[in-house]
Scaffold this motif. Structure first.
Motif, PDB file in Angstrom:
ATOM      1  N   UNK A 456       0.842  -1.187   0.000  1.00  0.00           N
ATOM      2  CA  UNK A 456       0.000   0.000   0.000  1.00  0.00           C
ATOM      3  C   UNK A 456       0.883   1.245   0.000  1.00  0.00           C
ATOM      4  N   UNK A 457       0.609   2.145  -0.946  1.00  0.00           N
ATOM      5  CA  UNK A 457       1.361   3.392  -1.038  1.00  0.00           C
ATOM      6  C   UNK A 457       1.046   4.283   0.162  1.00  0.00           C
ATOM      7  N   UNK A 458       1.788   5.368   0.281  1.00  0.00           N
ATOM      8  CA  UNK A 458       1.600   6.275   1.422  1.00  0.00           C
ATOM      9  C   UNK A 458       0.184   6.826   1.499  1.00  0.00           C
ATOM     10  N   UNK A 459      -0.461   6.978   0.324  1.00  0.00           N
ATOM     11  CA  UNK A 459      -1.826   7.502   0.329  1.00  0.00           C
ATOM     12  C   UNK A 459      -2.875   6.394   0.379  1.00  0.00           C
ATOM     13  N   UNK A 460      -2.434   5.136   0.574  1.00  0.00           N
ATOM     14  CA  UNK A 460      -3.366   4.022   0.706  1.00  0.00           C
ATOM     15  C   UNK A 460      -3.678   3.289  -0.581  1.00  0.00           C
ATOM     16  N   UNK A 461      -3.145   3.738  -1.719  1.00  0.00           N
ATOM     17  CA  UNK A 461      -3.411   3.082  -3.003  1.00  0.00           C
ATOM     18  C   UNK A 461      -2.774   1.691  -3.026  1.00  0.00           C
ATOM     19  N   UNK A 483      -7.184   0.226 -17.209  1.00  0.00           N
ATOM     20  CA  UNK A 483      -6.819   1.603 -16.843  1.00  0.00           C
ATOM     21  C   UNK A 483      -5.786   1.669 -15.712  1.00  0.00           C
ATOM     22  N   UNK A 484      -5.429   0.519 -15.137  1.00  0.00           N
ATOM     23  CA  UNK A 484      -4.394   0.508 -14.092  1.00  0.00           C
ATOM     24  C   UNK A 484      -3.045   0.889 -14.696  1.00  0.00           C
ATOM     25  N   UNK A 485      -2.109   1.275 -13.824  1.00  0.00           N
ATOM     26  CA  UNK A 485      -0.770   1.659 -14.282  1.00  0.00           C
ATOM     27  C   UNK A 485       0.186   0.478 -14.079  1.00  0.00           C
ATOM     28  N   UNK A 486       0.910   0.143 -15.140  1.00  0.00           N
ATOM     29  CA  UNK A 486       1.857  -0.989 -15.155  1.00  0.00           C
ATOM     30  C   UNK A 486       3.271  -0.433 -15.131  1.00  0.00           C
ATOM     31  N   UNK A 487       4.162  -1.039 -14.310  1.00  0.00           N
ATOM     32  CA  UNK A 487       5.554  -0.573 -14.210  1.00  0.00           C
ATOM     33  C   UNK A 487       6.508  -1.754 -14.330  1.00  0.00           C
ATOM     34  N   UNK A 497       4.699  -4.665 -11.926  1.00  0.00           N
ATOM     35  CA  UNK A 497       4.082  -3.942 -10.809  1.00  0.00           C
ATOM     36  C   UNK A 497       2.838  -3.230 -11.324  1.00  0.00           C
ATOM     37  N   UNK A 498       1.753  -3.362 -10.584  1.00  0.00           N
ATOM     38  CA  UNK A 498       0.479  -2.749 -10.975  1.00  0.00           C
ATOM     39  C   UNK A 498       0.017  -1.788  -9.881  1.00  0.00           C
ATOM     40  N   UNK A 499      -0.226  -0.528 -10.275  1.00  0.00           N
ATOM     41  CA  UNK A 499      -0.892   0.426  -9.380  1.00  0.00           C
ATOM     42  C   UNK A 499      -2.373   0.341  -9.691  1.00  0.00           C
ATOM     43  N   UNK A 500      -3.166  -0.035  -8.703  1.00  0.00           N
ATOM     44  CA  UNK A 500      -4.601  -0.217  -8.934  1.00  0.00           C
ATOM     45  C   UNK A 500      -5.329   1.129  -8.873  1.00  0.00           C
ATOM     46  N   UNK A 501      -4.972   1.970  -9.812  1.00  0.00           N
ATOM     47  CA  UNK A 501      -5.587   3.299  -9.925  1.00  0.00           C
ATOM     48  C   UNK A 501      -5.321   3.821 -11.332  1.00  0.00           C
ATOM     49  N   UNK A 502      -6.278   4.545 -11.900  1.00  0.00           N
ATOM     50  CA  UNK A 502      -6.059   5.101 -13.240  1.00  0.00           C
ATOM     51  C   UNK A 502      -5.425   6.487 -13.195  1.00  0.00           C
ATOM     52  N   UNK A 503      -5.439   7.141 -12.017  1.00  0.00           N
ATOM     53  CA  UNK A 503      -4.804   8.451 -11.872  1.00  0.00           C
ATOM     54  C   UNK A 503      -4.015   8.507 -10.551  1.00  0.00           C
ATOM     55  N   UNK A 504      -2.951   7.727 -10.421  1.00  0.00           N
ATOM     56  CA  UNK A 504      -2.165   7.756  -9.178  1.00  0.00           C
ATOM     57  C   UNK A 504      -1.377   9.057  -9.043  1.00  0.00           C
TER      58      UNK A 504
END
Length: 573
Positions: A456-461, A483-487, A497-504
């Motif tokens: 979980x990122x600092x903002x909870x994402x 729409x998730x972000x792939x790294x 790595x997947x950020x489960x947000x379309x606008x992180x």
């Protein structure tokens, strides 16, 4: 500090306060030489790790995550039979030795009470965890079976009578009162220049590791009287009543741990909540690495062999390419021999003729004496045609071999940066790719891939990290939304790595990029380039190896991975 009798004294006091009177609610054996008892005490579950690992033997409460094998070992099945839902009556240390005894009260199949002992012997390569029936003193089972050929002093097998290891001689630091004669004798031995103070103290006191004896010897360097000796030694043992877990460096620059600050250590780090928390910090990376290589040793050996074979194949193919690039020399020699065919000697071994491709300079050409002049010319044309054909075929083989090698090196990197729980997935993948032989049992079972690890990122994402190629494919191609972000690290093996947000947020992208860099071959590097793009831009070519994808439209961020951030993002779960 080694996990000696003095350290175990402090650990026993800590565990008694937390666990005595608790209930054993779960028994697990995540690794061959380690068991975990989950004990419910004071409205909290405590995972008590009991390790008989030759290099990492210890007893502590641990928060390091672990994964259980798909098939439970025999020893843990025995423990579950006798210990689940049993009460932990007490924890005691045998004298000041490296033996911890857990007194357990349970009930048998008929409901009758039975008393058991779980004995943890923390003795390097002789370490063991032994379950004993208190009424009969018989061994019910143990984590390491030791035959009579290996230990003639006592039999360590199920059904045998339990016999304690030979106890060390010497005074017990925390319970033995020395007489005036004892103090005088100790002072004389310490002042005798023929003796090493560390050896004297280890022989005088029971359960002292070398580093504990070294610390006490350091404090006694300028002692000249019995009164002074008694005061310093008594004060030293008294300090262990108020534990202050510490990690520092010895004179060789090696990290050591201790239950209290040691004058013989430098760069000391304190502030740990408990001895167990300090051991998690000290052993965390090393323990995970040792466990991982223990589980993956045979797999790594096979993987290294296949990698070496592909590297050798590339070298041979490169030599073939070099020869193919020189094929024009064979064509020129064939044409010259054809032009001057009438001048070639019968059964000659060589001939020198003018080279009309190089200003008529003389060129010496080797001949096969058993061939006719015409066949000698034809031999060079045949060699030329083979080389030209090989140039195309070999180039394709080089590309295929290089792709295979890149894939294997990527898997090797995943083993290095992964965790013990990821090894089974990597083994399945290598079996599917034909690198490892698939077992008969695996052929019949449908293999379930472990899910990606969640941070979980600092903002909870939520951030998901695949630890191997099968997890990567499952995460990117099946679980992630478009729409998730792939790294992924740029041009090097690593985790998806997947950020489960379309606008992180930019901070979340940076934290996810640091995770991608940490779980890659670039873990120890700085300013690691990490690409990021929406999942909808990811494409997997038909027939591609597991974990391989292509993408366009990416942006790149440069980050330096740190273990502290990984721990911080894990703890936010």
């Amino acid at each position: 500090m080694s996990f000696d009798g003095v350290f175990l004294h402090g650990m026993t006091a800590e565990l008694k306060a937390q666990l005595e009177g608790g209930k054993i609610v779960k028994v697990q054996q995540p690794y061959p030489h380690e068991v975990v008892l989950v004990i419910r005490s004071h409205r909290h579950n405590y995972p008590l790790l009991l390790s008989a690992n030759p290099q990492l033997a210890r007893a502590q409460i641990t928060t390091i995550p672990y994964a259980n094998p798909k098939t439970a070992p025999t020893f843990v099945m025995t423990l579950r039979k006798y210990l689940e839902n049993a009460s932990l009556v007490s924890l005691t240390q045998v004298a000041n030795d490296r033996i911890l005894t857990l007194q357990i009260r349970s009930r048998d199949e008929l409901g009758d009470q039975e008393n058991l002992q779980l004995i943890v012997e923390i003795m390097g390569r002789h370490s063991n965890v032994i379950l004993v029936d208190t009424a009969t003193n018989k061994i019910l089972d143990l984590i390491k079976h030791v035959s009579p050929d290996q230990n003639r002093y006592r039999l360590l097998m199920p059904g045998a009578q339990y016999v304690q290891p030979e106890q060390q001689t010497g005074w017990q630091p925390f319970s033995h009162e020395l007489t005036t004669a004892d103090w005088e004798q100790l002072l004389l031995k310490l002042r005798d220049l023929k003796n090493r103070p560390v050896t004297v103290l280890q022989q005088a006191y029971q359960g002292l590791g070398k580093d504990t004896a070294q610390e006490l010897a350091t404090r006694l360097q300028r002692v000249t009287s019995v009164v002074e000796l008694k005061e310093i030694v008594t004060s030293f043992w008294a300090e262990f009543a108020q534990l202050q877990p510490t990690i520092g460096k010895n004179e060789k620059g090696q990290l050591q741990f201790s239950a209290i600050p040691y004058q013989s250590l430098t760069d000391q780090q304190t502030g740990f909540d408990s001895l167990s928390a300090m051991l998690d910090s000290f052993y965390g990376t090393k323990a995970e690495s040792d466990r991982k290589h223990q589980l993956a040793s045979a797999m790594l050996q096979r993987l290294n062999n296949v990698i070496k074979r592909n590297e050798n194949k590339l070298k041979k193919l490169a030599k073939t390419i070099d020869r193919a690039h020189n094929a024009d020399e064979d064509r020129i020699k064939g044409e010259i021999l054809t032009t001057y065919l009438h001048q070639l000697p019968e059964h000659g071994t060589e001939v020198t003729l003018p080279n009309f491709y190089d200003d008529e300079k003389p060129l010496t050409i080797t001949l096969a004496p058993d061939l006719t002049p015409a066949k000698n010319a034809q031999k060079y044309f045949t060699r030329y045609n083979k080389a030209k054909t090989a140039l195309t075929v070999v180039q394709e083989q080089i590309e295929e071999t290089q792709a295979e090698l890149d894939y294997l090196l990527g898997v090797q990197a995943q083993v290095e940066v992964g965790e013990p729980k990821d090894i089974e997935d990597i083994r399945v993948e290598l079996e599917q790719q034909g690198v490892l032989r698939r077992t008969q049992k695996r052929k019949k079972l449908r293999v379930k891939i472990n899910p990606a690890e969640q941070f979980y990122a600092s903002d909870g994402t939520s951030i998901l990290v695949g630890k191997n190629n099968l997890q990567n494919d499952q995460l990117t191609l099946k679980k992630a939304r478009k729409t998730d972000i792939w790294l992924h690290t740029k041009n090097m093996p690593g985790s998806h790595v997947i950020i489960q947000s379309d606008h992180p947020t930019p901070e979340t992208i940076k934290e996810a990029a640091m995770l991608a860099a940490y779980f890659s071959k670039a873990r120890q590097s700085s300013q690691v380039p990490v690409d990021y793009v929406q999942v909808k831009a990811i494409h997997k070519p038909n027939g591609a190896k597991p974990g391989f994808v292509i993408y366009t439209g990416q942006q790149t961020i440069y980050v330096t991975p740190t273990q502290d951030l990984v721990v911080q993002l894990r703890q936010k779960k």
